[in-house]
Design an enzyme around this catalytic site. Structure first.
Site, PDB file in Angstrom:
ATOM      1  N   SER A 184      39.735 -61.537  52.737  1.00 51.46           N
ATOM      2  CA  SER A 184      40.694 -61.755  51.661  1.00 51.46           C
ATOM      3  C   SER A 184      42.087 -61.203  51.930  1.00 51.46           C
ATOM      4  O   SER A 184      43.064 -61.675  51.353  1.00 51.46           O
ATOM      5  CB  SER A 184      40.157 -61.177  50.353  1.00 51.46           C
ATOM      6  OG  SER A 184      39.847 -59.814  50.505  1.00 51.46           O
ATOM      7  N   HIS A 212      37.196 -67.162  49.223  1.00 48.92           N
ATOM      8  CA  HIS A 212      38.440 -67.760  49.716  1.00 48.92           C
ATOM      9  C   HIS A 212      38.207 -68.968  50.619  1.00 48.92           C
ATOM     10  O   HIS A 212      39.152 -69.556  51.133  1.00 48.92           O
ATOM     11  CB  HIS A 212      39.274 -66.705  50.451  1.00 48.92           C
ATOM     12  CG  HIS A 212      39.648 -65.561  49.573  1.00 48.92           C
ATOM     13  ND1 HIS A 212      40.771 -65.553  48.781  1.00 48.92           N
ATOM     14  CD2 HIS A 212      39.010 -64.384  49.322  1.00 48.92           C
ATOM     15  CE1 HIS A 212      40.817 -64.431  48.097  1.00 48.92           C
ATOM     16  NE2 HIS A 212      39.763 -63.699  48.404  1.00 48.92           N
ATOM     17  N   LYS A 243      39.683 -68.755  42.481  1.00 50.19           N
ATOM     18  CA  LYS A 243      40.657 -69.106  43.537  1.00 50.19           C
ATOM     19  C   LYS A 243      40.886 -70.632  43.470  1.00 50.19           C
ATOM     20  O   LYS A 243      41.512 -71.095  42.560  1.00 50.19           O
ATOM     21  CB  LYS A 243      40.152 -68.671  44.913  1.00 50.19           C
ATOM     22  CG  LYS A 243      39.328 -67.396  44.923  1.00 50.19           C
ATOM     23  CD  LYS A 243      40.143 -66.141  44.799  1.00 50.19           C
ATOM     24  CE  LYS A 243      39.243 -64.920  44.854  1.00 50.19           C
ATOM     25  NZ  LYS A 243      39.773 -63.755  44.167  1.00 50.19           N
TER      26      LYS A 243
HETATM   27  N1  PMP Z   1      34.862 -61.663  46.624  1.00 47.79           N
HETATM   28  C1  PMP Z   1      36.038 -61.791  47.244  1.00 47.79           C
HETATM   29  C2  PMP Z   1      36.057 -61.980  48.732  1.00 47.79           C
HETATM   30  C3  PMP Z   1      37.231 -61.742  46.518  1.00 47.79           C
HETATM   31  O1  PMP Z   1      38.404 -61.833  47.143  1.00 47.79           O
HETATM   32  C4  PMP Z   1      37.158 -61.572  45.110  1.00 47.79           C
HETATM   33  C5  PMP Z   1      38.406 -61.557  44.247  1.00 47.79           C
HETATM   34  N2  PMP Z   1      39.549 -61.075  44.776  1.00 47.79           N
HETATM   35  C6  PMP Z   1      35.908 -61.424  44.510  1.00 47.79           C
HETATM   36  C7  PMP Z   1      34.780 -61.505  45.287  1.00 47.79           C
HETATM   37  C8  PMP Z   1      35.791 -61.215  43.032  1.00 47.79           C
HETATM   38  O2  PMP Z   1      36.019 -62.397  42.356  1.00 47.79           O
HETATM   39  P1  PMP Z   1      36.621 -62.474  40.866  1.00 47.79           P
HETATM   40  O3  PMP Z   1      38.086 -62.163  40.968  1.00 47.79           O
HETATM   41  O4  PMP Z   1      36.372 -63.871  40.487  1.00 47.79           O
HETATM   42  O5  PMP Z   1      35.897 -61.498  40.028  1.00 47.79           O
END
Ligand code: PMP
Length: 395
Positions: A184, A212, A243
């Site tokens: 990420s 992602h 996303k």
């Molecule tokens: N996994 C990854 C790799 C993420 O980047 C994120 C969010 N930044 C999440 C899980 C969590 O998802 P959410 O924002 O929908 O709670």
């Protein structure tokens, strides 16, 4: 001795006030418009290069209308957990749609991506089981492991030899390798082919957090596993709706026994209210659009190439990114904030990422492009990067 539990808050507040007076605070910025390629902040227009809205679907009329229609039919919330009173037919239809999309037997949706990781990992990594993580895995995976009664171990980022060594330890213990598909912060890919080989050699299972990757990677947007042709070999595909899918919520797709188990044991599902109807409807419409409009993904990749090449041409270090997430690695924390300030002055929104979110010495500006950015916007942003980079002495 400090006897007030709030004393740390008072200290923190005081320090924060001091930082906010400097020009090094770029968090909780208030946006007063839709999350699109440009946003409004304090009456000024910014080119948005810090969003996860990869396909630009938060502004899509069909997605918005699906959400509105769901509110009209089901109201704004389900007022309870999936287990008791909070399951509606929309959830079940969305789950069937997602399972079919990924070619898996079943799916369960959660209220957020974070909760998905918490609930799934806590349910599966029970006592005497081991979770094995990449050091760059998302925080929600680590927190899931902290909630689990089993233990977890981490290997250096994408280091397959270290992963193999961890798999060799305690051979009697069941193991789950949990990795991000697209990392990420740095936008590089996990080495899924090697992970699949190792998982087979040592009898471990794989959970891929493809937050992602979905909508972005693979010929049909089915993510990193599709990109590598390893969808069936990936035991659990996890994703979020926050996303490419334009809303909020999360899911896992896997074989039916795993899904039923997580549905009945995952505390983040059992003890939290279910995904709100408009969000389920929006995610469902976004999946449909991903399936039927590959041209969006093509535009995203054209923009990615333009952006990545543009930054490299200017002399910036973009790490190992091969995806729409492009880090501009600065290293020094103060320089990173300085860059951010110059970019802000020139109407560009990016996110500064500093330790502990990245390893020491690897402070970076996280940039990410959308399918809906125009070339003109990206050119303007490159001009701003050129100016900022020269002023800060980075390039
Ligand atoms: N996994 C990854 C790799 C993420 O980047 C994120 C969010 N930044 C999440 C899980 C969590 O998802 P959410 O924002 O929908 O709670």
């Amino acid at each position: 001795m400090k006897t007030d539990i709030f004393s740390k808050c008072f200290e923190f507040y005081h320090q924060l006030e001091t930082v906010k007076k400097t020009e090094k605070y770029f968090y909780f910025r208030t946006i007063s418009s839709i999350q699109g390629p440009e946003v409004n902040i304090n009456g000024r227009r910014f080119i948005m290069l810090g969003s996860n809205n990869y396909l630009g679907l938060t502004e899509d009329q069909r997605v918005k209308e699906a959400a509105i229609k769901a509110i009209k039919k089901y109201g704004t919330g389900c007022a309870g957990s999936r287990l008791l009173n909070g399951t509606i037919d929309l959830h079940e239809a969305l789950e069937a749609q997602i399972a079919e999309f990924f070619g898996k037997e079943a799916t369960v949706v959660f209220a957020t991506g974070m909760q998905t990781n918490l609930g799934c990992i806590q349910a599966l990594v029970t006592q005497d089981c081991v979770a094995i993580l990449d050091k760059f895995d998302h925080a929600s995976i680590i927190d899931g492991c902290r909630l689990a009664s089993g233990c977890f171990k981490r290997y250096p980022h994408n280091d397959m030899q270290s992963l193999e060594r961890l798999l060799q330890c305690e051979p009697e213990k069941p193991k789950l390798i949990i990795v991000d598909g697209v990392f990420s912060m740095e936008g590089d890919l996990t080495n899924l082919p090697a992970i699949v080989d190792l998982s087979r050699k040592y009898g471990a299972r794989i959970m891929l957090d493809d937050a992602h990757g979905i909508g972005v990677m693979g010929k049909n947007g089915r993510g990193t596993a599709e990109h590598f042709g390893l969808e069936q070999e990936t035991d659990i595909i996890m994703g979020t709706f926050s996303k490419s899918l334009a809303t909020i919520g999360g899911f896992i797709a896997a074989q039916k026994e795993v899904i039923e188990y997580v549905k009945h044991v995952g505390r983040a599902l059992l003890f939290s209210a279910s995904l709100a109807p408009p969000l389920a409807a929006a995610a469902s419409m976004a999946f449909k659009i991903i399936e039927t409009e590959p041209e969006r993904r093509k535009k995203l990749w054209d923009n990615t190439q333009f952006w990545l090449e543009g930054l490299k041409r200017l002399g910036f270090d973009t790490g190992y990114s091969t995806t729409p997430i492009v880090p501009v690695i600065i290293g020094d924390v103060d320089k990173t904030f300085e860059m951010c300030r110059y970019l802000e002055e020139n109407g560009v929104f990016v996110s500064p990422v500093v330790p502990p979110a990245v390893p020491p010495g690897r402070a970076l500006l996280r940039t990410s492009v959308m399918a809906t950015h125009s070339q003109k916007q990206l050119e303007k942003a490159l001009d701003a990067f050129n100016l900022a980079g020269r002023k800060a002495g980075i390039i």
